[in-house]
Design a protein around this motif. Structure first.
Motif, PDB file in Angstrom:
ATOM      1  N   PHE A   1     -11.911 -14.785   9.816  1.00 16.96           N
ATOM      2  CA  PHE A   1     -10.744 -15.050  10.685  1.00 16.96           C
ATOM      3  C   PHE A   1      -9.402 -14.892   9.981  1.00 16.96           C
ATOM      4  N   TYR A   2      -9.417 -14.577   8.703  1.00 19.98           N
ATOM      5  CA  TYR A   2      -8.142 -14.367   8.022  1.00 19.98           C
ATOM      6  C   TYR A   2      -7.453 -13.123   8.579  1.00 19.98           C
ATOM      7  N   SER A   3      -6.128 -13.134   8.543  1.00 19.10           N
ATOM      8  CA  SER A   3      -5.383 -11.953   8.950  1.00 19.10           C
ATOM      9  C   SER A   3      -5.641 -10.835   7.945  1.00 19.10           C
ATOM     10  N   HIS A   4      -5.698  -9.631   8.471  1.00 17.60           N
ATOM     11  CA  HIS A   4      -5.929  -8.484   7.593  1.00 17.60           C
ATOM     12  C   HIS A   4      -4.718  -7.577   7.589  1.00 17.60           C
ATOM     13  N   TYR A   5      -4.439  -7.025   6.421  1.00 21.50           N
ATOM     14  CA  TYR A   5      -3.208  -6.235   6.261  1.00 21.50           C
ATOM     15  C   TYR A   5      -3.495  -4.800   5.845  1.00 21.50           C
ATOM     16  N   GLU A   6      -4.764  -4.408   5.915  1.00 20.53           N
ATOM     17  CA  GLU A   6      -5.123  -3.083   5.401  1.00 20.53           C
ATOM     18  C   GLU A   6      -4.326  -1.978   6.081  1.00 20.53           C
ATOM     19  N   LYS A   7      -4.117  -2.105   7.374  1.00 22.27           N
ATOM     20  CA  LYS A   7      -3.397  -1.055   8.106  1.00 22.27           C
ATOM     21  C   LYS A   7      -1.985  -0.880   7.565  1.00 22.27           C
ATOM     22  N   ASP A   8      -1.281  -2.014   7.425  1.00 24.73           N
ATOM     23  CA  ASP A   8       0.079  -1.967   6.886  1.00 24.73           C
ATOM     24  C   ASP A   8       0.087  -1.355   5.489  1.00 24.73           C
ATOM     25  N   ILE A   9      -0.903  -1.805   4.699  1.00 25.98           N
ATOM     26  CA  ILE A   9      -0.957  -1.336   3.312  1.00 25.98           C
ATOM     27  C   ILE A   9      -1.145   0.176   3.274  1.00 25.98           C
ATOM     28  N   ILE A  10      -2.106   0.665   4.038  1.00 25.73           N
ATOM     29  CA  ILE A  10      -2.406   2.103   4.020  1.00 25.73           C
ATOM     30  C   ILE A  10      -1.220   2.899   4.548  1.00 25.73           C
ATOM     31  N   GLN A  11      -0.598   2.387   5.596  1.00 19.99           N
ATOM     32  CA  GLN A  11       0.546   3.097   6.167  1.00 19.99           C
ATOM     33  C   GLN A  11       1.626   3.306   5.098  1.00 19.99           C
ATOM     34  N   LYS A  12       1.931   2.224   4.403  1.00 21.18           N
ATOM     35  CA  LYS A  12       2.961   2.326   3.370  1.00 21.18           C
ATOM     36  C   LYS A  12       2.489   3.221   2.223  1.00 21.18           C
ATOM     37  N   PHE A  13       1.221   3.104   1.910  1.00 24.25           N
ATOM     38  CA  PHE A  13       0.654   3.900   0.817  1.00 24.25           C
ATOM     39  C   PHE A  13       0.774   5.392   1.126  1.00 24.25           C
ATOM     40  N   VAL A  14       0.433   5.784   2.341  1.00 18.51           N
ATOM     41  CA  VAL A  14       0.488   7.188   2.737  1.00 18.51           C
ATOM     42  C   VAL A  14       1.935   7.658   2.743  1.00 18.51           C
ATOM     43  N   GLU A  15       2.813   6.820   3.268  1.00 17.61           N
ATOM     44  CA  GLU A  15       4.231   7.180   3.288  1.00 17.61           C
ATOM     45  C   GLU A  15       4.763   7.450   1.884  1.00 17.61           C
ATOM     46  N   GLU A  16       4.390   6.578   0.963  1.00 11.28           N
ATOM     47  CA  GLU A  16       4.976   6.682  -0.372  1.00 11.28           C
ATOM     48  C   GLU A  16       4.332   7.749  -1.231  1.00 11.28           C
ATOM     49  N   THR A  17       3.022   7.923  -1.069  1.00 12.00           N
ATOM     50  CA  THR A  17       2.316   8.805  -2.004  1.00 12.00           C
ATOM     51  C   THR A  17       1.957  10.153  -1.379  1.00 12.00           C
ATOM     52  N   HIS A  18       2.066  10.253  -0.057  1.00 12.43           N
ATOM     53  CA  HIS A  18       1.651  11.450   0.676  1.00 12.43           C
ATOM     54  C   HIS A  18       0.200  11.800   0.417  1.00 12.43           C
ATOM     55  N   LYS A  19      -0.555  10.813   0.020  1.00 13.60           N
ATOM     56  CA  LYS A  19      -1.980  11.063  -0.143  1.00 13.60           C
ATOM     57  C   LYS A  19      -2.658  10.964   1.210  1.00 13.60           C
ATOM     58  N   ASN A  20      -3.775  11.646   1.312  1.00 10.38           N
ATOM     59  CA  ASN A  20      -4.488  11.691   2.573  1.00 10.38           C
ATOM     60  C   ASN A  20      -5.556  10.597   2.592  1.00 10.38           C
ATOM     61  N   VAL A  21      -5.241   9.490   3.238  1.00 14.31           N
ATOM     62  CA  VAL A  21      -6.209   8.383   3.264  1.00 14.31           C
ATOM     63  C   VAL A  21      -6.437   7.925   4.694  1.00 14.31           C
ATOM     64  N   ASP A  22      -7.694   7.952   5.090  1.00 10.44           N
ATOM     65  CA  ASP A  22      -8.047   7.379   6.396  1.00 10.44           C
ATOM     66  C   ASP A  22      -8.735   6.055   6.163  1.00 10.44           C
ATOM     67  N   LEU A  23      -8.163   5.010   6.710  1.00 11.78           N
ATOM     68  CA  LEU A  23      -8.765   3.692   6.539  1.00 11.78           C
ATOM     69  C   LEU A  23     -10.107   3.662   7.252  1.00 11.78           C
ATOM     70  N   LYS A  24     -11.163   3.369   6.500  1.00 11.06           N
ATOM     71  CA  LYS A  24     -12.505   3.342   7.113  1.00 11.06           C
ATOM     72  C   LYS A  24     -12.786   1.952   7.684  1.00 11.06           C
ATOM     73  N   PRO A  25     -13.559   1.913   8.756  1.00 15.52           N
ATOM     74  CA  PRO A  25     -13.919   0.602   9.306  1.00 15.52           C
ATOM     75  C   PRO A  25     -14.774  -0.172   8.309  1.00 15.52           C
ATOM     76  N   LYS A  26     -14.803  -1.463   8.475  1.00 14.67           N
ATOM     77  CA  LYS A  26     -15.567  -2.303   7.564  1.00 14.67           C
ATOM     78  C   LYS A  26     -17.058  -1.986   7.682  1.00 14.67           C
TER      79      LYS A  26
END
Lengths: 444, 530
Positions: free
Chosen positions: A409-434
């Motif tokens: 039940f904890y809040s998850h921040y993976e989406k935010d993290i990946i979004q910023k990561f892609v923006e900054e690094t221009h790496k191609n990362v698709d967040l995979k489901p758990k």
């Protein structure tokens, strides 16, 4: 059957004893002058703060030792005679050994400051330190803690829990600045202030002032500031506790000098834990490792050698953890305070400033090097696999959901993290489901 | 804020003192008319003359004095009847229930005239004061996070004098509630105004008092729990859920259903915790209450035989013990300050396995007896000794069970001993449903507490704050997962861990025990079974 004598009942010595017992029928004796039974040093703070009683931080019930035929002796080793393979104890007794394991840990550093031996000046390492702090804090109103490290912040938390005002003197620009990168440290800086501890950055101790009766009255910093206090916590690192070996034939530098098999210069004498000093760095680590986890790994490993399965110290990927007041910290692999050459990093912080992730990789190969997380728990096994398997940073980032170890039940921040990561690094990362994390390990 | 907190405490204590003083207030006087209303024909025949001589229009200062006079007459008469072998006249009502009923009807004076006022002065002040007290922690305890500072320095939480006083108060309350309700008639009188919200005709019984007090306590202490663990969403969601289950299913539904002539059943109460499920009166009540009653009967069977084990398979027994159950709910709210008092020593684990599984066996045997009896009631109505099986009466077996397990174990020890034995002694040592679910959880479940590799520092917070007395650290420091029948999945071990080592998980059954070897993640020379 041999007689194995272990000096010191900390995590290293006790782990060695337990594993020797599991793998052999050797006679085992542990000698300690600190406490009769093993306790978790890392938990001393919780006894002071009233979370637990001393008996609760003993991981094994008192009958455990006899049942497992591990003899205990509450005594102090004054002299080691390696020619006769015997130990002289303070009680006058002498003890013979076939194999000797030195696991005497550390003692807090003192750097010759004026006033460092006044009443009220102390470190926090041993059970005796805890008793002393209990005594010192009875009448204290304020405390100054010197040194921005893990024990320093623990002492700060302890003092605050008793309503004692705390000022931390930190040499660097951020707390634990020789280990934490700037932004990570700033996050901790803010949290320290949120707990109403005063933080003096770029500040070192000059001297400790006597109240005229041999007690602490104040400290004076290098900047000339005078801070009144009744307790001074010296938490500027620790040093191997090996003075008692100075007269022996065992080679001592800062610690007991050992090779990767924990062998000292003397046959059948080994050293593990905080007090061991490797002749050369193992896997790029420091020559003296003063960490709970490495003490335990060394104990496990030496037990194999003692029981006939000769094994070198070859620790897996670095990991560590801590808690800064309410903020949990975990680290896997290496995230250095200053980015190393050829490394790139990415830092994400939650807007509320208490949760953060800092990841480092090799800029040319994209190989994942290490991660710091604050307020997020991560799966050790998964990161262990990734580090061993030289996984790419993209793979790690894509699988952050699976790597998460937070309670349900904890809040998850993976989406935010990946979004910023892609923006900054221009790496191609698709967040995979758990996925079930073990699947990831089998596939690795 | 500290001042406000102390004011809250003072208000709470004032309410508590008034509540405790209630049995000594007011007076009890029975009129002729009350006697005629309350006594059955048989009772009138037996008791009227004695009553008129010793009770009627006599003013008693307490319900206890009144009740004792009634009990005295009742027992003397019954013994006389038995001595004379006048079996058709012998009365079988429980004498203390009888005294309670009459005292309740005979309440006069100050308490009778000021029920609402006294309700506010006892419950009202208690609730208000407690809320002020716990609310201040929001600021006083500092930023969100684990707040166990001073637990072992506290006289309330470490078996100090406050703990002992609390223990004596709670045990006394349970002893009066279960065995001497006639002494606490005034406590039920002050909740009459609440009872009237549901049914203006009825007065509050001791069970209404208990249900109301129980629910109110869970709500107030639930708020404390929410403030204390506000950084931990698992605790927040779980606490809200378990309190709502109590409020809706165990309290409101039980009060509302009878208004529609439906049986007052707590739908979530599963056998064998619901030990009277197959009692003849329960089955009769359910089967004679139309479609809804029949549904409840079959729901009870399906709940216990299918829903419970299937849910335990998927989620562990926590779905019940920590999310739904009333006993668990009280333990997680009122009991939270005492969770560290559970004994972690190995011998208590051994004792626990004998006791709890013993109670389960006892519950099964008792159920076989009552089931046999109920079956006969329906299918062999003319049979003599319908209740006798292997020479024992089902009535006796179920009253032993009710006394030993239902009252003493679950109530007096289970809750009264919170400040001494910790908050889950009933759940850990006595609850037959917990034993049943524990067997499923241990051998066939997807639930486990995962240990995070080698991150454990053996500090012992997990073990200390485990209310079920599990030595969590013993597993965590070896890198093993925790799979234990007694784990109720409260999640506090994972919450108090300063190193993020523990996580409650439902995953594939395969490998759920984790690393079974002695080696935690460390030297690369070792093969680790992950």
């Amino acid at each position: 059957m041999e007689k194995i004598v272990i000096i010191g009942n900390g995590i290293a010595g006790v782990t060695a004893a337990r594993h020797i017992r599991k793998n052999s029928d050797n006679e085992i004796l542990i000698i300690s002058a600190e406490t009769e039974h093993f306790f978790s040093r890392t938990a001393l703070m919780y006894v002071f703060m009233g979370h637990m009683r001393f008996q609760d931080i003993k991981p094994y019930e008192d009958w455990f030792w006899e049942k497992n035929r591990i003899d205990l002796k509450f005594d102090y080793v004054e002299r080691v005679d390696t020619d006769t393979k015997s130990l002289q104890l303070k009680s006058g007794q002498s003890v013979n050994y076939d194999k000797l394991i030195i696991a005497t840990g550390s003692k807090p550093n003192k750097f010759g400051w004026p006033g460092e031996n006044l009443n009220g000046v102390q470190g926090l390492y041993s059970y005796q330190d805890l008793e002393m702090l209990e005594e010192n804090s009875k009448t204290a109103k304020s405390a100054v803690i010197v040194g921005g490290g893990l024990i320093g912040i623990e002492m700060a938390e302890m003092m605050i829990s008793r309503g004692i005002e705390v000022t931390l003197l930190v040499r660097e620009s951020v707390f634990w600045g020789n280990v934490l990168p700037q932004k990570d440290g700033e996050l901790i800086n803010r949290h320290i202030k949120e707990h109403h501890a005063k933080l003096r950055l770029h500040t070192e101790l000059k001297e400790i002032v006597d109240d005229g009766n041999g007690n602490v009255a104040a400290v004076i910093t290098q900047n000339g500031e005078k801070i009144d206090c009744q307790i001074v916590g010296l938490t500027v690192g620790v040093t191997p506790n090996v003075n008692f070996l100075k007269e022996s034939n065992i080679q001592i530098d800062r610690g007991v000098v050992v090779n990767e098999y924990f062998e000292s210069n003397i046959q059948d004498v080994y050293a593990i834990g905080d007090c061991a000093q490797f002749t050369k760095s193992v896997n790029g680590r420091r020559n003296i490792e003063q960490v709970w986890y490495t003490g335990r790994i060394m104990g496990e490993t030496l037990a194999q050698t003692i029981c006939g399965n000769k094994m070198a110290y070859n620790p897996g990927p670095w990991f560590n953890s801590a808690k800064f007041f309410d903020i949990e910290y975990q680290t896997y692999g290496w995230v250095f305070a200053k980015l190393q050459e050829g490394e790139k990093d990415f830092y994400w912080e939650h807007p509320k400033g208490k949760i953060a992730l800092h990841i480092v990789w090799d800029s040319s190969t994209s190989v994942f090097k290490g991660i710091n997380v604050f307020g997020i728990r991560m799966r050790h096994q998964l990161f262990d696999q990734w580090l061993k398997g030289q996984a790419k940073v993209e793979e790690v980032m894509a699988n952050l959901k699976t790597a998460n170890f937070d309670p349900e039940f904890y809040s998850h921040y993976e989406k935010d993290i990946i979004q910023k990561f892609v923006e900054e690094t221009h790496k191609n990362v698709d967040l995979k489901p758990k996925t079930w994390w073990r699947k990831l390990i089998t596939n690795a | 804020m500290k001042l406000l907190k102390n004011i809250g405490l003072a208000i709470f204590l004032l309410g508590l003192v008034i509540f405790t003083a209630l049995p000594f207030l007011g007076s009890f006087k029975m009129s002729e008319q009350i006697m005629l209303e309350q006594l059955s024909e048989q009772e009138l025949g037996n008791l009227q003359s004695d009553f008129e001589e010793k009770i009627i229009d006599v003013e008693f200062g307490t319900s206890s004095a009144f009740g004792n006079a009634v009990i005295d007459i009742y027992n003397t008469k019954n013994e006389e009847l038995k001595a004379n072998e006048e079996w058709d006249k012998v009365m079988y009502t429980q004498e203390k229930e009888f005294a309670f009923k009459l005292a309740k009807a005979s309440t006069t004076g100050f308490v009778a005239d000021n029920k609402l006022l006294l309700f506010f002065l006892s419950f009202g002040l208690g609730i208000l004061g407690a809320l002020i007290y716990v609310y201040q922690d929001l600021k006083l305890l500092g930023p969100a996070g684990i707040k166990n500072d001073g637990v072992y320095h506290s006289a309330a939480q470490n078996r100090g004098w406050i703990g002992i006083v609390t223990f004596l108060w709670l045990v006394s309350f349970y002893v009066l509630l279960y065995f001497n309700p006639h002494i606490i008639v005034n406590l039920t009188n002050v909740v009459d105004p609440v009872k009237h919200l549901f049914n203006p005709e009825a007065g509050a019984s001791q069970w209404f008092l208990y249900g109301f007090l129980y629910t109110v306590t869970m709500i107030v202490m639930g708020i404390r729990m929410l403030i204390k663990y506000r950084h931990n969403k698992y605790q927040v969601v779980r606490t809200i859920t378990v309190v709502l289950f109590q409020l809706i299913f165990a309290f409101l539904m039980v009060e509302i259903l009878p208004l529609f002539d439906l049986p007052a059943k707590d739908l979530k109460n599963a056998w064998p915790l619901d030990h009277y499920f197959l009692f003849d009166w329960n089955v009769q009540q359910l089967l004679s209450s139309g479609h809804f009653g029949k549904f409840l009967f079959f729901w009870g069977i399906i709940l216990s035989i299918i829903v419970v084990p299937v849910m335990v398979y998927f989620f562990g027994k926590r779905w019940y013990c920590s999310w739904v159950c009333g006993c668990g709910g009280l333990a997680e709210t009122l009991g939270d300050p005492y969770r560290q008092l559970s004994n972690k020593k190995l011998w208590t684990w051994k004792l626990e396995r004998w006791l709890i599984n013993g109670v389960l066996v006892f519950a099964v045997i008792m159920t076989i007896y009552t089931g046999y009896h109920t079956y006969n009631v329906y299918n062999n109505p003319d049979m003599d000794g319908k209740d006798i099986l292997f020479g024992l009466s089902a009535y006796d077996v179920r009253s032993w069970y009710g006394f030993l397990i239902g009252s003493i174990f679950a109530g007096v020890i289970g809750t009264g001993f919170y400040p001494i034995l910790g908050n889950r002694s009933w759940c850990r040592f006595g609850c037959p449903l917990a034993a049943y679910m524990g067997i499923v959880q241990r051998f066939k479940s997807r639930f486990r507490i995962t240990t995070n590799g080698g991150q454990c520092i053996s500090c012992g917070n997990c073990s200390t704050y485990c209310e079920q007395g599990i030595d969590v650290r013993a597993y965590a420091q070896k890198g093993q997962n925790i799979v234990r029948s007694s784990c109720v999945g409260c999640g506090v071990c994972a919450a108090v861990c300063p190193r993020g080592v523990l996580k409650l998980e439902n995953g594939p059954e395969e490998g759920r025990f984790g690393n079974e070897g002695p080696i935690v993640l460390g030297n690369d020379g070792f093969k680790i079974d992950v």
